[in-house]
Design a protein around this motif. Sequence first.
Motif, PDB file in Angstrom:
ATOM      1  N   THR A 110      43.371 122.726  52.084  1.00  0.00           N
ATOM      2  CA  THR A 110      42.813 121.621  52.155  1.00  0.00           C
ATOM      3  C   THR A 110      43.336 121.159  53.617  1.00  0.00           C
ATOM      4  N   GLU A 111      42.706 120.177  54.261  1.00  0.00           N
ATOM      5  CA  GLU A 111      43.215 119.761  55.600  1.00  0.00           C
ATOM      6  C   GLU A 111      44.572 119.094  55.601  1.00  0.00           C
ATOM      7  N   THR A 112      44.920 118.656  54.411  1.00  0.00           N
ATOM      8  CA  THR A 112      46.478 117.993  54.067  1.00  0.00           C
ATOM      9  C   THR A 112      47.284 119.051  53.705  1.00  0.00           C
ATOM     10  N   GLY A 113      46.639 120.222  53.637  1.00  0.00           N
ATOM     11  CA  GLY A 113      47.986 121.153  52.899  1.00  0.00           C
ATOM     12  C   GLY A 113      47.310 122.023  51.736  1.00  0.00           C
ATOM     13  N   SER A 114      48.272 122.646  50.953  1.00  0.00           N
ATOM     14  CA  SER A 114      47.915 123.474  49.774  1.00  0.00           C
ATOM     15  C   SER A 114      47.971 122.366  48.629  1.00  0.00           C
ATOM     16  N   GLN A 115      46.894 122.595  47.757  1.00  0.00           N
ATOM     17  CA  GLN A 115      47.103 122.076  46.350  1.00  0.00           C
ATOM     18  C   GLN A 115      47.143 123.179  45.348  1.00  0.00           C
ATOM     19  N   HIS A 116      48.159 122.888  44.475  1.00  0.00           N
ATOM     20  CA  HIS A 116      48.342 123.946  43.225  1.00  0.00           C
ATOM     21  C   HIS A 116      48.074 123.296  41.791  1.00  0.00           C
ATOM     22  N   SER A 117      47.792 124.243  40.726  1.00  0.00           N
ATOM     23  CA  SER A 117      47.712 123.837  39.846  1.00  0.00           C
ATOM     24  C   SER A 117      48.255 124.961  38.919  1.00  0.00           C
ATOM     25  N   ASN A 118      49.105 124.792  38.082  1.00  0.00           N
ATOM     26  CA  ASN A 118      49.838 125.923  37.200  1.00  0.00           C
ATOM     27  C   ASN A 118      50.001 125.508  35.690  1.00  0.00           C
ATOM     28  N   VAL A 119      50.018 126.870  35.001  1.00  0.00           N
ATOM     29  CA  VAL A 119      50.445 126.500  33.444  1.00  0.00           C
ATOM     30  C   VAL A 119      51.415 127.694  33.271  1.00  0.00           C
ATOM     31  N   ALA A 120      52.541 127.103  32.636  1.00  0.00           N
ATOM     32  CA  ALA A 120      53.468 127.991  32.136  1.00  0.00           C
ATOM     33  C   ALA A 120      53.653 127.883  30.727  1.00  0.00           C
ATOM     34  N   GLU A 135      46.977 138.919  27.888  1.00  0.00           N
ATOM     35  CA  GLU A 135      47.946 139.266  27.102  1.00  0.00           C
ATOM     36  C   GLU A 135      49.156 139.814  27.731  1.00  0.00           C
ATOM     37  N   LEU A 136      50.440 139.269  27.021  1.00  0.00           N
ATOM     38  CA  LEU A 136      51.561 139.600  27.861  1.00  0.00           C
ATOM     39  C   LEU A 136      52.732 139.498  26.886  1.00  0.00           C
ATOM     40  N   LEU A 137      54.108 140.060  27.261  1.00  0.00           N
ATOM     41  CA  LEU A 137      55.227 139.883  26.489  1.00  0.00           C
ATOM     42  C   LEU A 137      56.120 138.647  26.809  1.00  0.00           C
ATOM     43  N   LEU A 138      56.468 137.690  25.700  1.00  0.00           N
ATOM     44  CA  LEU A 138      57.053 136.544  25.870  1.00  0.00           C
ATOM     45  C   LEU A 138      58.488 136.981  25.196  1.00  0.00           C
ATOM     46  N   VAL A 139      59.638 136.609  25.865  1.00  0.00           N
ATOM     47  CA  VAL A 139      60.948 136.697  25.345  1.00  0.00           C
ATOM     48  C   VAL A 139      61.369 135.183  25.009  1.00  0.00           C
ATOM     49  N   GLN A 140      61.883 135.220  23.774  1.00  0.00           N
ATOM     50  CA  GLN A 140      62.146 133.772  23.220  1.00  0.00           C
ATOM     51  C   GLN A 140      63.112 133.106  24.328  1.00  0.00           C
ATOM     52  N   GLY A 141      62.629 131.837  24.818  1.00  0.00           N
ATOM     53  CA  GLY A 141      63.366 130.989  25.594  1.00  0.00           C
ATOM     54  C   GLY A 141      63.061 130.983  26.926  1.00  0.00           C
ATOM     55  N   GLN A 142      62.288 132.010  27.467  1.00  0.00           N
ATOM     56  CA  GLN A 142      62.181 132.633  28.800  1.00  0.00           C
ATOM     57  C   GLN A 142      60.520 131.988  29.024  1.00  0.00           C
ATOM     58  N   TRP A 143      60.358 131.052  30.250  1.00  0.00           N
ATOM     59  CA  TRP A 143      59.158 130.509  30.612  1.00  0.00           C
ATOM     60  C   TRP A 143      58.555 131.653  31.459  1.00  0.00           C
ATOM     61  N   VAL A 144      57.317 131.812  31.424  1.00  0.00           N
ATOM     62  CA  VAL A 144      56.174 132.658  31.938  1.00  0.00           C
ATOM     63  C   VAL A 144      55.073 131.904  32.495  1.00  0.00           C
ATOM     64  N   ASN A 145      54.947 131.899  33.788  1.00  0.00           N
ATOM     65  CA  ASN A 145      53.723 131.391  34.492  1.00  0.00           C
ATOM     66  C   ASN A 145      52.543 132.046  34.065  1.00  0.00           C
ATOM     67  N   LEU A 146      51.837 131.341  33.303  1.00  0.00           N
ATOM     68  CA  LEU A 146      50.317 131.994  32.775  1.00  0.00           C
ATOM     69  C   LEU A 146      49.309 132.246  33.707  1.00  0.00           C
ATOM     70  N   PHE A 147      48.927 131.009  34.255  1.00  0.00           N
ATOM     71  CA  PHE A 147      47.818 131.094  35.504  1.00  0.00           C
ATOM     72  C   PHE A 147      48.060 129.899  36.166  1.00  0.00           C
ATOM     73  N   GLY A 148      47.093 129.897  37.312  1.00  0.00           N
ATOM     74  CA  GLY A 148      47.067 128.552  37.980  1.00  0.00           C
ATOM     75  C   GLY A 148      46.210 128.972  39.466  1.00  0.00           C
ATOM     76  N   SER A 149      46.058 127.881  40.282  1.00  0.00           N
ATOM     77  CA  SER A 149      45.144 127.927  41.422  1.00  0.00           C
ATOM     78  C   SER A 149      45.719 127.593  42.542  1.00  0.00           C
TER      79      SER A 149
END
Length: 162
Positions: free
Chosen positions: A143-153, A125-139
């Motif tokens: 790895t051997e080749t570096g960081s791998q990311h996954s995100n949802v906003a 649960e969070l507060l959204l302000v109209q027009g502003q993005w918020v990063n919800l979750f990710g991972s």
Amino acid sequence: MQRIASHITLWVNLLFLSLIPSIALAENSAPEDYLTNKPLVLEVRYCECLATKTDGAPSDLLPSFLRESSLLKVSVSSKDSGFASSSEFSIGYELKPVAGSPDQFQFNYAGNHTTSKGNSAGNGELLLVQGQWVNLFGSQHETETGSQHSNVAVRVAKPGGS
């Protein structure tokens, strides 16, 4: 007999002609035309990329995330609940206005993002302000080749992006 056949032909022609405006209108519409049914749009962006700087605020999305991410739009009202999904992402949500603050909304959600490396999920649960993005979750996975990311906003906006 011929008179009955001509009446049937006339009725069939009239029926066909009455359908032409519907067919013509259907060809000219776009998916965005249906966003006007409700006054707001819930926009969800997701990708296998970094969304924010590690030392940044959750609403400071990187320009690369905005360019590379997929976008899912849902037409919503200020008090709404529902479910939306694509082949890679699904979310159940509830949006409620904050009393006395017309541009703020309480946002409850449960979502799942499927990536080539697995799944990431989040709820809360969070507060959204109209027009502003918020990063919800990710991972983040190392790895051997570096960081791998996954995100949802997410953000709630007027149709057209404000």
